[in-house]
Design an enzyme around this catalytic site. Structure first.
Site, PDB file in Angstrom:
ATOM      1  N   ARG A 120       0.823  -1.207   0.000  1.00 26.10           N
ATOM      2  CA  ARG A 120       0.000   0.000   0.000  1.00 26.10           C
ATOM      3  C   ARG A 120       0.856   1.255   0.000  1.00 26.10           C
ATOM      4  NH1 ARG A 120      -4.794  -2.643   2.742  1.00 26.10           N
ATOM      5  NH2 ARG A 120      -6.375  -1.088   3.116  1.00 26.10           N
ATOM      6  N   ARG A 138     -21.303  -1.221   4.613  1.00 19.97           N
ATOM      7  CA  ARG A 138     -20.695  -2.552   4.660  1.00 19.97           C
ATOM      8  C   ARG A 138     -20.805  -3.176   6.054  1.00 19.97           C
ATOM      9  NH1 ARG A 138     -14.599  -3.629   2.577  1.00 19.97           N
ATOM     10  NH2 ARG A 138     -13.967  -2.485   4.442  1.00 19.97           N
ATOM     11  N   ARG A 175      -9.275   7.060   5.102  1.00 18.93           N
ATOM     12  CA  ARG A 175      -8.686   5.910   4.392  1.00 18.93           C
ATOM     13  C   ARG A 175      -8.588   6.177   2.902  1.00 18.93           C
ATOM     14  NH1 ARG A 175     -12.593   1.420   6.005  1.00 18.93           N
ATOM     15  NH2 ARG A 175     -11.246  -0.033   4.909  1.00 18.93           N
TER      16      ARG A 175
END
Ligand code: AMP
Length: 228
Positions: A94, A133, A177
């Site tokens: 990442r 989610r 994020r």
């Protein structure tokens, strides 16, 4: 470590791009383990290890866990016997530092990255997906409150454990994020793009269409592992 070519396939995309969902299909096709760093870290948290306790605050805020900790965790995972033919890496690397550490590790094993599958989804769609989610505490399957008819008692249709909203799927952490992804992970894509390894797939479509595109790419790029 097995001998010969040790290659990894990468699943790259923003939080909420559908990496986990698609990786579950892809791993069956490739017949290699699916190694998701988010899942490994959540497992460390459940077990209460030193890494899990250190990672908790970073994860809950929506920040990245420091590179050295995540790199070590991934390298340890690559040492496991079931990874001898390679792995499908989901959510790693990442950062550019992680990508460079992976390069060093793979070249020491005479292997490399076979393909980087990039699931591309616009940021506005990501926010909607992440806020709705729910994740299973047990099997880590994910669902969306608008797309799935979930049991009223809040249990997982797959395994019966509890469904929860991850703390980092709450709105404040979601924005953070996505911003971190754009800032830190875009250079990772450029890193692999310059080597012709990135395969962009439009991730803002039905799951089945994305899946079939990914399988097409894999048949071309990783034929040794794809059975048919
Ligand atoms: P994920 O399930 O992939 O969304 O990951 C959940 C959280 O775990 C992330 O928001 C980070 O805090 C941490 N994490 C997962 N993978 C990495 C990584 N490669 N580098 C740093 N932190 C990570």
């Amino acid at each position: 470590m097995g001998s010969g070519k040790f290659s990894v396939t990468l699943m790259i995309g923003a939080p909420g791009a559908g990496k986990g969902t698609q990786a579950r299909y892809v791993r069956e096709t490739l017949g290699i383990p699916h190694v998701a760093t988010g899942d490994l870290l959540r497992e460390h948290r459940r077990r209460g290890t030193v890494l899990g306790r250190t990672a908790r605050a970073y994860m809950d805020r929506g920040d990245l866990v420091p590179d050295d900790l995540v790199v070590k965790m991934v390298i340890d995972r690559l040492e496991q016997p079931d990874a001898a033919n390679g792995v499908l890496l989901d959510g790693f690397p990442r950062t550019l530092t992680q990508a460079q550490a992976l390069d060093v590790e793979l070249s020491a094993r005479g292997g490399g990255v076979a393909a980087a599958l990039f699931l591309d989804v616009p940021p506005g769609v990501l926010v909607r997906r992440l806020s709705g989610r729910r994740m299973c505490d047990g099997c880590q399957s994910t669902y969306h409150v608008d797309l799935h008819d979930l049991p009223a008692d809040g249990t997982c249709p797959e395994c019966g454990e509890h469904l929860v909203q991850r703390r980092d799927d709450q709105r404040s952490a979601v924005a953070r994020r996505i911003a971190i992804y754009l800032d830190q992970t875009t250079p990772v894509l450029d890193h692999y793009r310059s080597r012709g390894l990135v395969h962009r797939v439009d991730g803002n479509r039905p799951v089945e269409q994305i899946r079939s595109d990914l399988l097409c790419v894999l048949r071309r790029r990783v034929p040794a592992l794809v059975a048919s």
